[in-house]
Scaffold this active site. Sequence first.
Site, short mmCIF file in Angstrom:
data_model
loop_
_atom_site.label_atom_id
_atom_site.label_comp_id
_atom_site.label_asym_id
_atom_site.label_seq_id
_atom_site.Cartn_x
_atom_site.Cartn_y
_atom_site.Cartn_z
N CYS A 99 -0.47 4.29 -6.32
CA CYS A 99 -1.45 3.62 -5.47
C CYS A 99 -1.50 2.01 -5.75
O CYS A 99 -1.55 1.93 -7.14
CB CYS A 99 -2.80 4.31 -5.55
SG CYS A 99 -4.20 3.55 -4.69
N CYS A 144 0.88 -1.37 0.00
CA CYS A 144 0.25 -0.16 -0.02
C CYS A 144 0.82 1.27 0.01
O CYS A 144 1.65 1.40 0.84
CB CYS A 144 -0.85 -0.03 1.03
SG CYS A 144 -1.98 1.70 1.33
#
Length: 230
Positions: free
Chosen positions: A194, A83
Amino acid sequence: MEKIVGILGGMGPAATVDMLQKFVDHTPATRDQEHIPILVSSIPTIPDRSASILGDGPSPLPAMQEYTQRLVQGGAKCILIACNTAHYWDKALQAQCPVPIFSMLETAAEAALNLNATQIGVLASTATIEKGLYRRELEKRGLHCIEPDPYNQKAVWESICALKAGDLPKARTLMQHQKELLFQKGAEVIILGCTEIPIILAQEAAETPHRYIDATLTLVQRAIAWYKEK
């Protein structure tokens, strides 16, 4: 002792699967035993990273520390965080972790530095953009960071949320427009910053790989290189 890679995932589950698949795809192996040993923690109840950073939710750090500790107890000798936004806490996490935590921000910025480009676009979560996580890493290396304006960043975040909700067509439609806007603003290459975005723009990245840096892949490649070190 055998080197084992630990993946701190679940943020979100699809991004974790994507990282694991990249290990399979990019590890030179002709049989099962030649692949890299990996432990995966995919606990999606970790509090929302973006909400926490933007002041609308609890910190995910305690949960991240707990699951990192479990990975280390299981034998992990390095940790990858699946992440980008969660790297906001990577230094705090490293302070209590006895094994190295490799930074996706650093590996992606290094990949940008190694290209013949100075204008680097970034597509990422709103929290990652607002905290300048990629901007700092790029500027440290003398590169110029091009980000969406606040209005268009809302569409980027809507695209990311659409993928998390399982609506890939909507996610792709939104993100395709946003990446084109960054190229129009002068970006020579775009960091997919992302872990959901490489999934959303997978077709574009496959067709024109020189125009994109898959941050997830740069981290996987760093871990593969680490595994191969004597």
